[in-house]
Design a protein around this motif. Structure first.
Motif: not given
Length: 290
Positions: A193-198
């Motif tokens: 999930v984190v790549p979409f919000f980094w």
């Protein structure tokens, strides 16, 4: 002064809960500036690296082949609960979110009946019902107090219940391996999930992130030590000290003052949790004595 095992376990448990509440404060401080997905990922990857390094240095096993599917389930459940808890803490008053999170131990008892087939009596059923009435007093459906964010900690408690029930089956792997695998699989799931919000982290945020990670790991370690020092049935009630810490921190740091109905709901949840714990101890004692 020499502490008895029970006193030592209680002290370690309270210290662990204080650290976990401090981690929540860091999450609430960061949450409006850094995406929750990034906070959760940083927490788990740090836990996996630090605990894993310790296990390697002491030549312990990192992975357990006997319960790997359950550890994957634990990782998914703890990742989901972390997201939901942090969202609740960020967007709700700290004491309100923490009170709803305290439903977790009561829901574990209910889950043990539904999933594991354990039997409970009428009195414990009444205790579980009282806890959910307390939750309704805090959320207050149909009023202006109720918000969508109220469901974050409630659903987080459901995820925590799944994590806790799965943990019952992996105790033979040892607490350190279980802690590493929680961090490892938490990292795996949160990395999806984190790549979409980094987003870039400002330098002035680094000390707060470092404190969040440190409090989270130290809190887990203290709780592990607490359960090693004394039986879980003796020290579990001290976990509710987290609500007191949340009320104090919420007032001192965020100028949050719980209203009367919220306090009544929190008292019902904690009181019900303590009552369910008491009834479980009586049942265990009766079974032990034949």
């Amino acid at each position: 002064m020499t502490l008895t095992p029970g006193q030592k376990g209680a002290a370690l448990m309270v210290a662990g809960v204080l650290c976990m509440t401090s981690m929540d404060v860091m999450a609430k401080t960061l949450g409006l500036r850094i995406p929750v997905a990034q906070i959760v990922w940083l927490r788990f990857v740090s836990q996996a690296i630090l605990v894993g390094s310790g296990l390697i240095l002491t030549r312990h096993t990192l992975f357990s082949n006997s319960h790997i599917k359950l550890h994957v389930l634990r990782g998914f459940a703890t990742t989901t609960s972390s997201y939901l808890f942090f969202l609740g803490i960020i967007y709700m008053p700290l004491a309100d979110a923490t009170a709803l999170i305290q439903l977790g131990p009561v829901m574990v008892t209910l889950g043990a009946v539904m999933v594991l087939g354990e039997k409970i009596g009428r009195r414990r059923i009444m205790g579980i019902a009282a806890a959910f009435i307390g939750a309704m007093l805090i959320i207050r459906p149909g009023t202006s107090v109720m918000t969508t964010t109220s469901f974050f900690p409630l659903m987080g408690a459901v995820s925590f219940t799944i994590y806790a029930l799965a943990t019952r089956f992996v105790r033979s792997d040892g607490p350190w391996t279980a802690l590493f695998l929680q961090g490892f699989f938490g990292t795996c799931f949160s990395s999806m999930v984190v790549p979409f919000f980094w987003q870039p982290i400002a330098l002035n945020e680094v000390p707060v992130i470092t404190a969040l990670v440190a409090f989270g790991i130290l809190g887990h370690l203290l709780m592990i030590r607490a359960f090693a020092a004394a039986p879980a049935s003796d020290i579990a009630p001290y976990g509710y000290a987290g609500l007191l810490f949340a009320i104090i921190f919420g007032f001192a740091l965020f100028s949050e003052t719980p209203d009367l109905l919220t306090l009544m709901g929190a008292i019902l949840i904690v009181g019900a949790g303590l009552y369910v714990w008491y009834r479980e101890r009586l049942t265990q004692a009766r079974d032990t004595n034949g």
